[in-house]
Design a protein around this motif. Structure first.
Motif, mmCIF file in Angstrom:
data_model
loop_
_atom_site.group_PDB
_atom_site.id
_atom_site.type_symbol
_atom_site.label_atom_id
_atom_site.label_comp_id
_atom_site.label_asym_id
_atom_site.label_seq_id
_atom_site.Cartn_x
_atom_site.Cartn_y
_atom_site.Cartn_z
ATOM 1 N N ASP A 370 0.828 -1.203 0.000
ATOM 2 C CA ASP A 370 0.000 0.000 0.000
ATOM 3 C C ASP A 370 0.862 1.253 0.000
ATOM 4 N N LEU A 371 1.917 1.244 0.803
ATOM 5 C CA LEU A 371 2.834 2.390 0.840
ATOM 6 C C LEU A 371 3.464 2.609 -0.529
ATOM 7 N N ILE A 372 3.887 1.533 -1.172
ATOM 8 C CA ILE A 372 4.496 1.642 -2.500
ATOM 9 C C ILE A 372 3.493 2.198 -3.509
ATOM 10 N N ASN A 373 2.254 1.755 -3.400
ATOM 11 C CA ASN A 373 1.233 2.258 -4.314
ATOM 12 C C ASN A 373 1.066 3.774 -4.168
ATOM 13 N N HIS A 374 1.026 4.244 -2.925
ATOM 14 C CA HIS A 374 0.934 5.699 -2.700
ATOM 15 C C HIS A 374 2.152 6.418 -3.274
ATOM 16 N N LEU A 375 3.338 5.855 -3.059
ATOM 17 C CA LEU A 375 4.559 6.502 -3.556
ATOM 18 C C LEU A 375 4.621 6.501 -5.076
ATOM 19 N N GLU A 376 4.121 5.456 -5.704
ATOM 20 C CA GLU A 376 4.093 5.431 -7.167
ATOM 21 C C GLU A 376 3.162 6.512 -7.711
ATOM 22 N N ASN A 377 2.036 6.711 -7.048
ATOM 23 C CA ASN A 377 1.130 7.790 -7.462
ATOM 24 C C ASN A 377 1.788 9.156 -7.305
ATOM 25 N N ILE A 378 2.531 9.323 -6.216
ATOM 26 C CA ILE A 378 3.251 10.588 -6.007
ATOM 27 C C ILE A 378 4.322 10.768 -7.078
ATOM 28 N N ALA A 379 5.025 9.684 -7.410
ATOM 29 C CA ALA A 379 6.058 9.760 -8.450
ATOM 30 C C ALA A 379 5.454 10.200 -9.782
ATOM 31 N N ASN A 380 4.270 9.690 -10.094
ATOM 32 C CA ASN A 380 3.598 10.096 -11.336
ATOM 33 C C ASN A 380 3.260 11.585 -11.312
ATOM 34 N N ALA A 381 2.805 12.061 -10.138
ATOM 35 C CA ALA A 381 2.416 13.469 -10.026
ATOM 36 C C ALA A 381 3.617 14.400 -10.010
ATOM 37 N N PRO A 386 12.013 18.291 -10.530
ATOM 38 C CA PRO A 386 13.310 17.647 -10.243
ATOM 39 C C PRO A 386 13.717 17.732 -8.774
ATOM 40 N N ASN A 387 13.070 18.618 -8.003
ATOM 41 C CA ASN A 387 13.400 18.753 -6.580
ATOM 42 C C ASN A 387 12.501 17.913 -5.681
ATOM 43 N N ALA A 388 11.619 17.121 -6.250
ATOM 44 C CA ALA A 388 10.606 16.429 -5.450
ATOM 45 C C ALA A 388 11.235 15.517 -4.398
ATOM 46 N N VAL A 389 10.733 15.625 -3.165
ATOM 47 C CA VAL A 389 11.169 14.788 -2.047
ATOM 48 C C VAL A 389 9.926 14.442 -1.230
ATOM 49 N N VAL A 390 9.740 13.158 -0.953
ATOM 50 C CA VAL A 390 8.670 12.735 -0.057
ATOM 51 C C VAL A 390 9.266 12.589 1.334
ATOM 52 N N SER A 391 8.793 13.389 2.276
ATOM 53 C CA SER A 391 9.339 13.398 3.635
ATOM 54 C C SER A 391 8.382 12.653 4.566
ATOM 55 N N ASN A 420 15.144 -1.316 -3.317
ATOM 56 C CA ASN A 420 15.352 -2.044 -4.585
ATOM 57 C C ASN A 420 14.327 -1.672 -5.645
ATOM 58 N N HIS A 421 13.471 -0.716 -5.359
ATOM 59 C CA HIS A 421 12.428 -0.324 -6.304
ATOM 60 C C HIS A 421 13.018 0.582 -7.394
ATOM 61 N N PRO A 422 12.726 0.318 -8.639
ATOM 62 C CA PRO A 422 13.348 1.104 -9.718
ATOM 63 C C PRO A 422 12.894 2.554 -9.785
ATOM 64 N N ARG A 423 11.804 2.903 -9.125
ATOM 65 C CA ARG A 423 11.292 4.267 -9.246
ATOM 66 C C ARG A 423 11.603 5.137 -8.029
ATOM 67 N N PHE A 424 12.190 4.547 -6.984
ATOM 68 C CA PHE A 424 12.431 5.303 -5.752
ATOM 69 C C PHE A 424 13.913 5.329 -5.397
ATOM 70 N N GLU A 425 14.298 6.372 -4.721
ATOM 71 C CA GLU A 425 15.645 6.477 -4.163
ATOM 72 C C GLU A 425 15.527 6.848 -2.689
ATOM 73 N N LEU A 426 15.840 5.890 -1.809
ATOM 74 C CA LEU A 426 15.901 6.217 -0.388
ATOM 75 C C LEU A 426 17.122 7.093 -0.166
#
Length: 568
Positions: A370-381, A386-391, A420-426
């Motif tokens: 569920d968390l990944i699903n929310h983050l993927e939606n944020i990534a799309n938005a 280029p400065n986007a950061v989810v805190s 290990n997700h291709p769309r996120f960078e911790l």
């Protein structure tokens, strides 16, 4: 463009904080949460990062917590080597060899050993569950307390501490496995082994996080020394920026507030450097409480970033006439305020609250999915930012008591799948700033507030909270006059400044008010009055008569016992 720059940056910021629980001078600790969270949450949170080397996070420490961890470790070492009494009634009872004999002390001890989540800590272990059920029945009828013999008391003490041991220690330390297997009939050698383990874990806390920082996995940040609400010290009227009709204390301004705020910041950095060997780049202001003058002070003291709650940004954008056309990803962007250079990050309240209040009842894989699903939606938005950061910013210690196995399944799955997700960078806040391709946008105005509701309502505006501010203001006036008239030595001034700082902490005000549990309100109310009384004693001044009177009582039953709050 590199693969890294195409990923959504995600920052987990874990705030590690416990109030100052020790009474004045060399008295006992009144509550045991520093050492209990030390062996459970501070140990486990380090272990999960160590076990997931590709993961990253920000870990923020309150300086008074670091000092108390050190104090406990030192006390346990002195007890093991010289038999010196441990100044915590619960831990001292576990250590032994004796136990309290009077009925009131035994009742307090039994009550203390039931302060744990029934579902996740007590009922998980059949031996502890049986002991706790019996203890609960005895507490309902005081005449039964004398029937609790030493064998029962020792077994209850051992199981209480076994339940609080972190999951990673539980799985990997043969002493814990052996004690759990024994089940009952614990002797003095068993108690000593458990105290030894507690001392070892507390001694290792700062070293483990220092190594994680040296390895680049963790960015360590700090909070002002005794966790004060800095904006209210500097300008108590800043309350009205987000609460224009708030009921205010009689105190019109906190005397010398800016100097006190700067003292807390500098002292906090000094304690941080003592433990970790370097100066932090970032600050989580106590309770995420910010104002424009607070940010200016933090920048002057050398900080590059600070963080607060989502609602503060919403309020600020609204008064800047940008609220009607805020972009979809408005909270996922760092900002600078006016002409300042300090970068501000804003907590994603929804995601942070899901971890804090919802996912504990979910299967770990479903929660992470569920968390990944929310983050993927944020990534799309956020694709064009280029400065986007989810805190994701939250308490690093209190949530896990409400998860199975102290959150181990969830945290390990979360770190593994996100790293290990291709769309996120911790990443960390400082690293995200270093990767910016353009400067952070500017806010024309910042509305003062905190991470809770975007206001200061948790600490001021209630009758009892306001009364506490007036009591603190009286003490500060007396302090200033005594220091001006007196001839205190450098050592005495150091003790006075620290005692005043303890009185200025935010946690007193957090707990005052009818909506909090009565037992916890009583603990903090009585300790607050004792700390103020001791300040007057150090100043050589007679304390006001009102410090002998209870001024607030609680009757509420908030979520998670009030240790955490939802953001809305």
């Amino acid at each position: 463009m590199s693969e890294s720059k195409n990923r959504l940056r995600v920052v987990f910021c874990w705030h590690m904080h416990q109030p100052y629980y020790k009474g004045p001078e060399h008295s006992d600790y009144h509550l045991p949460w520093v050492y209990l969270h030390g062996i459970k949450d501070y140990a486990d949170m380090a272990a999960h990062l160590e076990h997931n080397p590709k993961s990253k996070a920000v870990v923020n420490f309150a300086p008074v917590l670091l000092e108390q961890i050190d104090d406990y470790a030192g006390q346990i070492k002195a007890w093991l080597e010289f038999g010196t009494l441990i100044r915590d009634p619960l831990l001292a009872a576990l250590a032994g060899p004796g136990l309290p004999v009077d009925q009131d002390s035994r009742k307090e001890l039994v009550s203390a050993c039931l302060r744990a989540n029934e579902r996740r800590l007590i009922h998980r272990f059949k031996h502890y569950s049986r002991l706790a059920d019996l203890a609960s029945k005895v507490l309902e009828e005081d005449t039964l307390i004398p029937y609790l013999n030493d064998h029962f008391m020792v077994d209850l003490l051992v199981w209480y501490h076994l339940a609080w041991v972190g999951e990673c220690v539980r799985l990997n330390d043969i002493r814990i496995r052996s004690l759990q297997s024994k089940g009952y009939g614990y002797d003095i050698s068993d108690r000593r082994r458990l105290v030894e383990l507690i001392g070892e874990e507390l001694t290792r806390v700062t070293d483990r996080y220092r190594k994680l920082a040296e390895n680049g996995q963790v960015e360590l940040s700090v909070t002002p020394y005794a966790h004060p609400i800095v904006p209210l010290l500097m300008d108590i009227e800043s309350t009205k920026e987000a609460m224009p009709y708030a009921e205010m204390p009689e105190l019109k301004s906190y005397p010398g507030g800016e100097a006190r705020a700067r003292w807390h910041v500098r002292k906090g950095v000094d304690v941080f450097k003592k433990h970790f060997g370097f100066s932090p780049a970032g600050c989580w202001p106590s309770e995420g409480a910010v104002s424009e003058v607070t940010l200016k002070l933090l920048e002057e003291e050398g900080f590059l970033w600070a963080a607060t709650g989502q609602q503060v940004l919403h309020n600020s954008l609204s008064v800047s006439n940008e609220g009607d056309h805020m972009p979809e990803n408005w909270v996922h962007t760092p900002y600078r305020v006016r002409e300042g250079g300090l970068n501000m990050f804003f907590r994603d309240d929804g995601l942070s609250d899901l971890i804090g209040f919802t996912y504990g009842d979910w299967h770990a894989d479903d929660a992470v999915g569920d968390l990944i699903n929310h983050l993927e939606n944020i990534a799309n938005a956020c694709g064009d930012n280029p400065n986007a950061v989810v805190s994701i910013i939250m308490d690093g210690e209190n949530a896990w008591e409400y998860y199975p196995h102290n959150g181990s399944y969830f945290l390990n799955a979360m770190y593994d799948r996100l790293s290990n997700h291709p769309r996120f960078e911790l990443t960390t806040f400082s690293e995200s700033l270093a990767q910016q391709t353009k400067p952070s946008p500017r806010l024309p105005k910042l509305v003062a507030g905190s991470w809770v509701y975007g206001t200061f309502s948790t600490w001021i505006g209630d009758h009892d909270k306001n009364r506490a501010w007036d009591m603190l203001g009286d003490a500060k006036v007396a302090y200033d006059q005594a220091v001006a008239d007196g001839d205190f030595s450098a050592q005495q001034m150091e003790e006075l400044e620290r005692q005043l700082a303890i009185c200025e902490g935010s946690d007193w005000f957090w707990w005052f008010g009818d909506y909090n549990p009565s037992g916890t309100v009583s603990d903090f109310e009585s300790l607050f009055r004792r700390q103020l009384s001791h300040l007057y004693e150090l100043l050589g001044i007679n304390e006001p008569a009102y410090l002998g009177e209870v001024f607030t009582k609680g009757s509420g039953d908030p979520a998670l016992g009030g240790v955490m709050k939802k953001s809305d």
